[in-house]
Design a protein around this motif. Structure first.
Motif, PDB file in Angstrom:
ATOM      1  N   ARG A  62     -13.878   6.684   3.562  1.00 36.12           N
ATOM      2  CA  ARG A  62     -13.652   6.209   2.196  1.00 36.12           C
ATOM      3  C   ARG A  62     -14.528   4.998   1.885  1.00 36.12           C
ATOM      4  NH1 ARG A  62      -7.732   5.136  -0.055  1.00 36.12           N
ATOM      5  NH2 ARG A  62      -7.930   7.162  -0.748  1.00 36.12           N
ATOM      6  N   ALA A 105     -17.196   4.851  -1.103  1.00 36.64           N
ATOM      7  CA  ALA A 105     -17.123   3.807  -2.131  1.00 36.64           C
ATOM      8  C   ALA A 105     -18.479   3.131  -2.292  1.00 36.64           C
ATOM      9  CB  ALA A 105     -16.044   2.787  -1.776  1.00 36.64           C
ATOM     10  N   LEU A 157     -20.984   3.296  -5.652  1.00 40.56           N
ATOM     11  CA  LEU A 157     -21.461   2.086  -6.320  1.00 40.56           C
ATOM     12  C   LEU A 157     -22.988   2.055  -6.373  1.00 40.56           C
ATOM     13  CD1 LEU A 157     -18.932  -0.458  -4.767  1.00 40.56           C
ATOM     14  CD2 LEU A 157     -19.054   0.219  -7.177  1.00 40.56           C
ATOM     15  N   ALA A 207       1.033  -0.006  -9.338  1.00 40.87           N
ATOM     16  CA  ALA A 207       1.854  -1.065  -8.755  1.00 40.87           C
ATOM     17  C   ALA A 207       1.986  -2.296  -9.645  1.00 40.87           C
ATOM     18  CB  ALA A 207       1.290  -1.453  -7.394  1.00 40.87           C
ATOM     19  N   THR A 208       2.029  -2.085 -10.943  1.00 41.28           N
ATOM     20  CA  THR A 208       2.374  -3.218 -11.799  1.00 41.28           C
ATOM     21  C   THR A 208       3.686  -2.890 -12.490  1.00 41.28           C
ATOM     22  OG1 THR A 208       1.053  -2.315 -13.588  1.00 41.28           O
ATOM     23  CG2 THR A 208       0.032  -4.003 -12.228  1.00 41.28           C
ATOM     24  N   ILE A 209       4.308  -3.912 -13.003  1.00 40.36           N
ATOM     25  CA  ILE A 209       5.633  -3.753 -13.597  1.00 40.36           C
ATOM     26  C   ILE A 209       5.514  -4.101 -15.071  1.00 40.36           C
ATOM     27  CG2 ILE A 209       8.040  -4.473 -13.373  1.00 40.36           C
ATOM     28  CD1 ILE A 209       7.019  -6.004 -10.792  1.00 40.36           C
ATOM     29  N   ALA A 210       6.109  -3.309 -15.909  1.00 41.10           N
ATOM     30  CA  ALA A 210       6.123  -3.657 -17.326  1.00 41.10           C
ATOM     31  C   ALA A 210       6.858  -4.985 -17.476  1.00 41.10           C
ATOM     32  CB  ALA A 210       6.813  -2.567 -18.126  1.00 41.10           C
ATOM     33  N   ALA A 211       6.267  -5.897 -18.231  1.00 35.01           N
ATOM     34  CA  ALA A 211       6.874  -7.228 -18.366  1.00 35.01           C
ATOM     35  C   ALA A 211       7.277  -7.490 -19.803  1.00 35.01           C
ATOM     36  CB  ALA A 211       5.889  -8.297 -17.908  1.00 35.01           C
ATOM     37  N   GLY A 262       3.829  -7.014 -21.724  1.00 35.52           N
ATOM     38  CA  GLY A 262       2.621  -6.739 -20.947  1.00 35.52           C
ATOM     39  C   GLY A 262       2.949  -6.281 -19.551  1.00 35.52           C
ATOM     40  N   ARG A 263       2.189  -6.767 -18.571  1.00 38.88           N
ATOM     41  CA  ARG A 263       2.363  -6.324 -17.199  1.00 38.88           C
ATOM     42  C   ARG A 263       2.523  -7.511 -16.264  1.00 38.88           C
ATOM     43  NH1 ARG A 263      -1.931  -2.660 -14.768  1.00 38.88           N
ATOM     44  NH2 ARG A 263      -3.590  -3.865 -15.714  1.00 38.88           N
ATOM     45  N   THR A 264       3.366  -7.327 -15.263  1.00 32.42           N
ATOM     46  CA  THR A 264       3.484  -8.302 -14.191  1.00 32.42           C
ATOM     47  C   THR A 264       2.828  -7.709 -12.960  1.00 32.42           C
ATOM     48  OG1 THR A 264       5.508  -9.277 -15.006  1.00 32.42           O
ATOM     49  CG2 THR A 264       5.128  -9.469 -12.671  1.00 32.42           C
ATOM     50  N   PHE A 265       2.021  -8.500 -12.272  1.00 33.13           N
ATOM     51  CA  PHE A 265       1.338  -7.985 -11.093  1.00 33.13           C
ATOM     52  C   PHE A 265       2.199  -8.214  -9.860  1.00 33.13           C
ATOM     53  CE2 PHE A 265      -1.660  -8.416 -14.381  1.00 33.13           C
ATOM     54  CZ  PHE A 265      -2.503  -7.334 -14.209  1.00 33.13           C
ATOM     55  N   ARG A 266       2.226  -7.231  -9.010  1.00 37.39           N
ATOM     56  CA  ARG A 266       3.024  -7.347  -7.789  1.00 37.39           C
ATOM     57  C   ARG A 266       2.261  -8.146  -6.764  1.00 37.39           C
ATOM     58  NH1 ARG A 266       7.223  -3.185  -6.993  1.00 37.39           N
ATOM     59  NH2 ARG A 266       6.988  -1.713  -8.709  1.00 37.39           N
ATOM     60  N   TRP A 304       3.071  -9.307  -2.213  1.00 28.32           N
ATOM     61  CA  TRP A 304       4.320  -9.128  -2.946  1.00 28.32           C
ATOM     62  C   TRP A 304       5.549  -9.340  -2.073  1.00 28.32           C
ATOM     63  CZ3 TRP A 304       6.125  -9.530  -7.470  1.00 28.32           C
ATOM     64  CH2 TRP A 304       7.254  -8.836  -7.902  1.00 28.32           C
ATOM     65  N   SER A 319       2.026 -12.710 -15.149  1.00 27.70           N
ATOM     66  CA  SER A 319       1.988 -11.537 -16.006  1.00 27.70           C
ATOM     67  C   SER A 319       0.850 -11.709 -16.997  1.00 27.70           C
ATOM     68  CB  SER A 319       3.280 -11.437 -16.807  1.00 27.70           C
ATOM     69  OG  SER A 319       4.385 -11.600 -15.968  1.00 27.70           O
ATOM     70  N   LEU A 343       0.480 -10.853 -20.785  1.00 26.71           N
ATOM     71  CA  LEU A 343       1.298 -10.353 -21.894  1.00 26.71           C
ATOM     72  C   LEU A 343       1.036 -11.126 -23.184  1.00 26.71           C
ATOM     73  CD1 LEU A 343       4.956 -11.370 -20.812  1.00 26.71           C
ATOM     74  CD2 LEU A 343       2.904 -12.637 -20.408  1.00 26.71           C
ATOM     75  N   LYS A 393      -4.669  -2.474  -6.410  1.00 28.08           N
ATOM     76  CA  LYS A 393      -3.348  -1.887  -6.613  1.00 28.08           C
ATOM     77  C   LYS A 393      -3.096  -0.681  -5.727  1.00 28.08           C
ATOM     78  CE  LYS A 393      -3.778  -1.124 -10.809  1.00 28.08           C
ATOM     79  NZ  LYS A 393      -3.978  -1.036 -12.243  1.00 28.08           N
ATOM     80  N   GLU A 449      -5.062   2.113  -2.435  1.00 23.29           N
ATOM     81  CA  GLU A 449      -6.071   2.212  -1.375  1.00 23.29           C
ATOM     82  C   GLU A 449      -7.470   2.376  -1.934  1.00 23.29           C
ATOM     83  OE1 GLU A 449      -5.748   1.633   1.835  1.00 23.29           O
ATOM     84  OE2 GLU A 449      -3.716   1.035   1.253  1.00 23.29           O
ATOM     85  N   SER A 450      -7.588   3.141  -3.026  1.00 25.85           N
ATOM     86  CA  SER A 450      -8.951   3.357  -3.503  1.00 25.85           C
ATOM     87  C   SER A 450      -9.501   2.111  -4.189  1.00 25.85           C
ATOM     88  CB  SER A 450      -9.037   4.626  -4.356  1.00 25.85           C
ATOM     89  OG  SER A 450      -8.882   4.329  -5.703  1.00 25.85           O
ATOM     90  N   ALA A 455     -10.727   0.031  -1.435  1.00 21.71           N
ATOM     91  CA  ALA A 455     -11.987   0.526  -0.852  1.00 21.71           C
ATOM     92  C   ALA A 455     -13.180   0.114  -1.711  1.00 21.71           C
ATOM     93  CB  ALA A 455     -11.928   2.040  -0.701  1.00 21.71           C
ATOM     94  N   PHE A 456     -13.025   0.239  -3.037  1.00 24.87           N
ATOM     95  CA  PHE A 456     -14.137  -0.162  -3.911  1.00 24.87           C
ATOM     96  C   PHE A 456     -14.358  -1.673  -3.864  1.00 24.87           C
ATOM     97  CE2 PHE A 456     -13.527   4.001  -6.060  1.00 24.87           C
ATOM     98  CZ  PHE A 456     -14.829   4.449  -5.916  1.00 24.87           C
TER      99      PHE A 456
END
Ligand code: FAD
Lengths: 75, 530
Positions: free
Chosen positions: A31, A35, A39, A69-73, B199-203, B253, B291, B293, B376, B378-379, B382-383
């Motif tokens: 991977r 990647a 690029l 993996a983010t949560i709506a806030a 908006g969004r909260t980051f873990r 997190w 967040s 927002l 957020k 695996e990919s 990787a990037f």
């Protein structure tokens, strides 16, 4: 415009080289190689419209089955 | 004399409004004496308005909050009369360095060209910024600050806003024509009005350790991805005044915020970075998440939201306070014109349009940085790692390394206040852009502009303004004054080139030659009268 006609003179040779750089690698290592390759090639192409077409074609037909993996806030 | 602004406590004082027979009326009430409320109050007062500033607390901000203040913010502070103090006390820096593991991969100069009065950034603890703003506010007789006055409820009506204010001596009411809600991220006013910021909260969690020490790191921003002393996470180091250093450790997190704040946990992390024998004191420790927002709209009739109350971003990019100060300056001149009857109330809608667009730009930049710093999946990891690895020898990848795109002012390209170009220009000073500085002998262009509408004219002498055009300031730049030609180059100016600048120093129109009719029409448009 994204060129989807044959553009590589020796397709079999290219394909062999592509597999060769992944030989003996773990999935994670492979991977990492992919990647970097994406690029490098993307920068070489440079044209954002072409890149977007390629990205769209790559993504075509794949239904998302993962999650973000983010949560709506709300505040 | 050294003042510890963190320790200052302000007296609650009873105001005559509390025992008035009739509910007292105020043209404008600013709620919240954070950086945004203070800047708004000063700006309004400088244009001659009477301002009431309410804060529920009796002290300034303490501990680690904002430290990086951007060039445009410093230019605004200059106009507000406190730029010099900020820059004298702050640590000036322009250079950022990025490391991957233990190798340097990239460095960027945020101000690659000379000829600007202010540096790209200073680092200065938020309590100093608030302290200097407060000192300035207190020197203006038409600002009244009431500490220990908490807005507990409000009734926003067509003809005014009635505020219920809680004090140690009980509640009282006041009536305001307009309310600026600069009451911070949790904005009780927003809540009281049933509005939301979404908006969004980051873990992810981050640990801030502000440490006091003698160190010989240069005054630069250092950012590590996956360093040997803090594997798999990122670390940010910044220098602050008074020998204080900000170290920001990414924790992930799953980290336990309470546990991570304990000195037994923090000290080894700091030692791992500084070396085993480093001598330092912990000044402040906190763990935060963030967040991105914003509120859907910032203007709700006579209540207008600014700063963290209206929007929020991650700290990477220093866009919180910096953008809030730009909200303040965008709003203040419009509110002043409306309250003086010189512009229709609808001018305030342009605050909403311009600053919502600016918030989106900040959120976009902040989200992109966060996605790079905190992959957020695996990919994305990787990037991210591929970009960092390629950056060693591939120039293109260095430009993708994103440890925070640091705050720049927004260009209000789509603003209804702009007069579209009718002449050809190739300078970046398009309508909506903030005016660029340039050296003028011992002086600076931005300092010459002042705080009202200004006509910037390039030529041998200033054009004469007929009486049909409302009195505005004219700044003429002759080739003698602009001796190095820097201003002319930055504004793509030839003799006759004329720019109309708003009170917040954004361009609203430009022409190749001065024509009073054009100026008049552009002024009407920029004040919401066209
Ligand atoms: C760790 C960290 C690092 C940061 N770094 C940076 C940086 O480098 N650069 C940058 O630009 N930004 C940074 N920020 C963001 C910055 O701190 C905020 O954006 C800024 O403080 C917002 O200012 P404000 O005036 O809108 O709100 P606040 O500073 O929160 O002020 C709100 C004020 O309103 C008062 N108040 C609240 N409710 C009421 C009420 N009901 N009645 C009366 N008064 C009330 C509060 O007491 C407070 O004084 C950082 C933030 C954090 C957490």
């Amino acid at each position: 415009m994204l060129n989807t006609e044959t553009n590589i003179a020796a397709p079999d040779e290219f394909y062999e080289a592509l597999l060769a750089i992944h030989q003996d690698l773990t999935p994670d290592q492979a991977r990492a190689v992919d990647a970097r390759l994406i690029l490098l090639l993307s920068n070489h192409i440079g044209d954002m419209a072409v890149l977007r077409q390629a990205m769209a074609r790559a993504r075509q037909g794949i239904e998302p089955a993962g999650h973000d993996a983010t949560i709506a806030a709300r505040a | 004399m050294h003042i510890d602004y963190q320790l200052l406590r302000f007296e609650y004082q009873r105001s005559p409004d509390q025992s008035a027979a009739q509910v007292a009326h105020h043209p404008v009430v600013v709620v919240g004496a954070g950086p945004v409320g203070l800047a708004t109050a000063i700006d309004l007062a400088q244009s001659g308005l009477r301002v009431l500033l309410l804060d529920d607390d009796r002290c300034l901000s303490h501990g680690s909050r904002a430290i990086c203040f951007a060039k445009r913010t410093l230019e605004i502070f200059d106009r507000l009369g406190c730029g010099d103090r900020m820059v004298e006390k702050g640590v000036t820096w322009n250079l950022g360095r990025v490391f991957h593991r233990d190798e340097p991969v990239y460095s960027f100069d945020l101000l690659p060209e000379g000829g600007h009065h202010r540096p790209a950034f200073i680092n200065l603890q938020q309590y100093y910024v608030e302290g200097f703003l407060l000192d300035r506010a207190r020197s203006l007789p038409n600002i009244e600050i009431r500490w220990g006055n908490k807005v507990a409820a409000l009734d926003a009506r067509e003809d005014g806003v009635e505020l219920t204010v809680e004090t140690p001596e009980g509640d009282y009411r006041i009536l305001a024509d307009y309310v600026v809600a600069a009451d911070g991220a949790r904005s009780p006013i927003r809540r009281a009005m049933g509005l939301e910021s979404k908006g969004r909260t980051f873990r992810d969690r981050f640990l801030i350790a502000d440490v006091r020490m003698k160190a010989d790191f240069p005054a630069e921003r250092w950012f590590w991805f996956d360093p040997p002393f803090h594997p798999n996470q990122s670390v940010l180091l910044h220098s602050q005044p008074d020998g204080v250093w900000r170290i920001d450790f990414q924790l992930g997190w799953d980290a336990d915020p309470e546990e991570e704040k304990r000195p037994e946990r923090v000290i080894p992390r700091v030692r791992a970075l500084l070396g085993r024998d480093a001598e330092f004191e912990l000044e402040w420790v906190s763990v935060y998440t963030f967040s991105c927002l914003r509120m859907e709209r910032f203007r709700h009739g006579r209540v207008i939201f600014a700063g963290d109350a209206a929007h929020g971003v991650s700290p990477f990019g220093a866009r919180g306070a910096n953008s809030g100060i730009q909200d303040a300056e965008n709003l203040a001149w419009k509110l002043a014109l409306v309250l003086r009857g010189a512009a229709p109330d609808s001018l305030l809608d342009s605050y909403d349009a311009e600053r919502v667009a600016a918030a989106d730009e900040n959120i976009l930049n902040s989200t992109r940085s966060t996605d790079f710093i905190t992959p957020k999946n695996e990919s994305s990891r990787a990037f991210r790692d591929a970009v960092l690895e390629l950056a060693k020898d591939c120039a293109f990848a260095r430009r993708m390394v994103n440890s925070g795109r640091l705050s720049l002012p927004s260009t209000y390209r789509a603003s209804p206040l702009n007069t579209p170009d009718s002449d050809v220009f190739d300078a970046p000073m398009v309508p909506g852009a903030p005016a660029l500085d340039a050296p003028l002998g011992d002086d600076w262009l931005l300092r010459r502009l002042g705080g009202g509408f200004t006509l910037l004219h390039f030529g041998a002498s200033a054009p004469t303004m007929p009486e049909t055009v409302p009195a505005i300031r004219v700044v003429n730049l002759s080739t003698e004054e602009d001796a190095g030609g820097v201003a002319a180059a930055r504004y793509d100016a030839r003799p006759g080139t004329t720019y109309l600048l708003r009170p917040d120093q954004h361009v609203c129109a430009r022409w190749r030659r001065f024509d009073p009719q054009d100026v008049r029409a552009a002024l009407d448009r920029a004040t919401g009268r066209a």
